[in-house]
Design an enzyme around this catalytic site. Structure first.
Site, mmCIF file in Angstrom:
data_model
loop_
_atom_site.group_PDB
_atom_site.id
_atom_site.type_symbol
_atom_site.label_atom_id
_atom_site.label_comp_id
_atom_site.label_asym_id
_atom_site.label_seq_id
_atom_site.Cartn_x
_atom_site.Cartn_y
_atom_site.Cartn_z
ATOM 1 N N THR A 78 0.725 -1.309 0.000
ATOM 2 C CA THR A 78 0.000 0.000 0.000
ATOM 3 C C THR A 78 0.786 1.417 0.000
ATOM 4 O OG1 THR A 78 -0.155 0.829 2.115
ATOM 5 C CG2 THR A 78 -2.123 0.058 1.038
ATOM 6 N N ASN A 115 -4.483 24.553 9.901
ATOM 7 C CA ASN A 115 -5.664 24.500 9.034
ATOM 8 C C ASN A 115 -6.208 25.901 8.823
ATOM 9 O OD1 ASN A 115 -7.482 23.415 7.291
ATOM 10 N ND2 ASN A 115 -8.979 22.898 8.847
ATOM 11 N N ASP A 174 -10.748 18.912 8.079
ATOM 12 C CA ASP A 174 -10.273 18.353 6.812
ATOM 13 C C ASP A 174 -10.802 16.936 6.571
ATOM 14 O OD1 ASP A 174 -9.028 20.456 5.621
ATOM 15 O OD2 ASP A 174 -6.999 19.911 6.214
ATOM 16 N N GLY A 188 -5.042 25.932 1.576
ATOM 17 C CA GLY A 188 -6.112 24.924 1.572
ATOM 18 C C GLY A 188 -6.205 24.236 0.222
HETATM 19 N N1 GLY Z 1 -5.504 22.097 6.226
HETATM 20 C C1 GLY Z 1 -5.242 22.272 4.869
HETATM 21 C C2 GLY Z 1 -4.667 21.067 4.247
HETATM 22 O O1 GLY Z 1 -4.112 20.237 4.915
HETATM 23 O O2 GLY Z 1 -4.763 20.909 3.067
#
Ligand code: GLY
Length: 569
Positions: free
Chosen positions: A378, A398, A420, A471
């Site tokens: 994996t 985040n 997320d 993000g």
């Molecule tokens: N928290 C944003 C990312 O990990 O993509």
């Protein structure tokens, strides 16, 4: 094979397969160049962090030593995203060409469960996964940088942390941009952390913020290593704090946290070898998918950021994000069909429905059909050291200031990385990303990320170290920065500063940065059926990158969108 509508691509877009130059171009325009250095460089979101990283290199440390110092310095100088209470990913390329990566992503607490953010009717409770103690994943940063140091570091751990302790004690001067960010988030920080919290104060540009509690925490970590954070006094105080705030992280969660060395994603793009982060980040796989779909097109023949160029990138992004959201998750929990997803013939088939005359609708693009074969296998900063090692590191809380939960007694913010995960299949998270089963919450699981710390090689040599925050836009910002250099011959600073756009399948619209795109180009796209986000669209990403020039010197690209700074010697 391309279908009949795509046959016209060869005319309209100058489609080529192999008959293009594989040479990296290099702009000679010195007026637009970033910092040039002979030996080593650190580029990060703040001058203080880049300078401390460079200081470690000048002391004789290597890039891995500098990583620990820069990461911790960002927690002091850039608490918006720099952290002790979050996590991240690092991709490295050693001077001898060996590559690797480490995952120090946060994990769901052992008491977490898949419906923890749903009400009794099965609806997502707004804010629960984004603000406050329940939003916090088990932090990975200290485990990550300590593990890296144990494996590759050369200077003593405590010595590396000294300049950061000094910075925390003496304080950091607030910049205009930082004052604005603090003002924008102050109400939420007070709501979550109370009126007495450090950032309840209204800081102005020019003020100095000192972090005595953080200096104390760092002193203990310098003395006791990662165990201090995961098993020591810091762990005890953190868990007591979180539980008083309604959190579910326990001492067992902290004690059992481990960073994971992972095989990076590696793929070729027009004579370049690209090395990026594997799941639980979606960054490397999605970047490989997009670049694989783009490879047959002669992008260099298109005007940079022209409607044709935007269209091709958008269509590749649309298809890759549809796969991302369906197939990707923590490989320790779900089987991720990486090899099939980045297979060039699969990617060619994904683009077969591309029509140069009109937009594909995201509602017509589901995830691709793969036959899954059971198998038993994996804030970004870039560093190149004086020994030739290259490191690409993206780290995060985040959201801005994470969960807005500031642990005043320890001096740092805690992440809201639990957002997320897909709280509920089909419901978007704070980045509008719609998740599926592969990214459902489970105890001890890592949430899917978009972080894309990336390294580009050319002719077996280091060419570029690149990455960004942002993000869901991280992947497309890294993509555009690489294309700006390898297709359009921009220098590093130009490539970083160039205007960016973004598409992520759903919502089915293109976001453009506020400046740099003409209304006539937008009209051409609209006429083909592309939906443009006409609402407020902020800047996209803050890329910090390093380019190795043909003469062996280094050029930094520190994003003008932030306070980002390159330091080198
Ligand atoms: N928290 C944003 C990312 O990990 O993509």
């Amino acid at each position: 094979m391309f279908n009949s509508s795509s046959t016209s691509l060869s005319f309209v877009f100058g489609l080529t397969f192999l008959f293009f130059s594989c040479q990296s171009k290099e702009s000679n325009d010195s007026s637009t160049r970033g910092l040039i250095a002979d030996k080593a460089m650190v580029v990060s979101a703040r001058v203080e962090a880049s300078a401390i990283g460079l200081q470690i290199l000048k002391q004789g440390g290597n890039a891995f030593d500098a990583m620990a110092a820069t990461e911790l310095a960002l927690a002091v100088a850039f608490p918006f995203a720099g952290n002790l209470g979050g996590g991240g990913f690092m991709v490295y390329r050693l001077a001898d060409g060996q590559v690797g990566s480490i995952d120090y992503r946060e994990k769901a607490p052992l008491a977490a469960h898949r419906d923890m953010y749903l009400d009794e009717d099965g609806n997502v409770i707004p804010g629960l996964s984004t603000k406050g103690a329940l939003a916090v994943g088990v932090p990975g940063t200290i485990a990550g940088i300590y593990e890296v140091h144990q494996k590759f570091g050369t200077l003593p751990w405590s010595e590396i942390i000294q300049p950061v302790i000094h910075l925390a004690e003496n304080g950091v001067v607030v910049t205009e941009k930082q004052a604005q960010r603090l003002a924008n988030n102050r109400k939420d920080i007070i709501e979550v952390s109370g009126e007495q919290t450090l950032f309840a104060r209204e800081f102005q540009a020019g003020d100095t913020i000192k972090y005595p509690a953080l200096a104390e925490t760092l002193r203990r970590i310098a003395a006791n290593g990662a165990d201090e954070f995961y098993k020591g006094e810091t762990a005890q105080r953190l868990v007591a704090f979180l539980q008083a705030k309604g959190g579910i992280i326990t001492l067992e969660d902290l004690a059992s946290y481990q960073a994971q060395w992972r095989e990076p994603i590696r793929f070729d793009y027009r004579g370049h070898s690209i090395i990026s982060m594997a799941p639980p980040s979606s960054g490397g796989v999605t970047l490989a998918q997009i670049m694989g779909m783009l490879e047959p097109f002669n992008l260099a023949a298109m005007r940079h950021n022209s409607p044709n160029y935007i269209q091709v990138l958008t269509e590749a992004e649309r298809r890759a994000y549809a796969d991302r959201n369906y197939y990707l998750g923590d490989p320790d929990f779900v089987e991720v069909p990486i090899n099939q997803l980045i297979d060039k013939s699969y990617l060619k088939s994904r683009m077969a429905s591309f029509d140069p005359d009109k937009a594909t609708l995201s509602s017509d693009v589901g995830h691709g059909e793969l036959s899954i074969i059971e198998s038993d296998e994996t804030t970004h900063y870039s560093i190149v050291d004086q020994f030739g090692n290259g490191l690409s590191i993206t780290t995060t809380l985040n959201g801005a200031y994470g969960s807005k939960l500031y642990v005043d007694e320890l001096g740092f913010f805690l992440n809201n990385e639990m957002d997320d995960f897909s709280s509920k299949t089909g419901v978007p998270n704070m980045f509008g990303l719609i998740g599926a089963e592969a990214n459902a919450i489970a105890p001890g699981k890592r949430m899917l990320s978009s972080m894309t710390p990336t390294i580009v090689e050319k002719d077996g040599k280091l060419l570029m170290v690149v990455g960004t925050p942002g993000g869901s836009t991280i992947i497309t910002s890294v993509l555009q920065t690489i294309l700006n250099v390898v297709e359009f011959g921009m220098n590093m600073q130009e490539a970083v500063d160039a205007p960016r756009f973004h598409h992520q399948w759903l919502p089915d619209h293109i976001n453009f940065e506020p400046e740099g795109f003409s209304s006539s180009d937008m009209e051409i796209l609209k006429a083909k059926g592309y939906k443009i986000n006409e609402g407020y669209t902020p800047i996209i990403g803050k890329v910090d990158a390093i380019l190795v020039l043909k003469n062996g010197r280094l050029e930094g690209g520190a994003d003008k969108r932030g306070d980002d700074t390159a330091e080198g010697y």
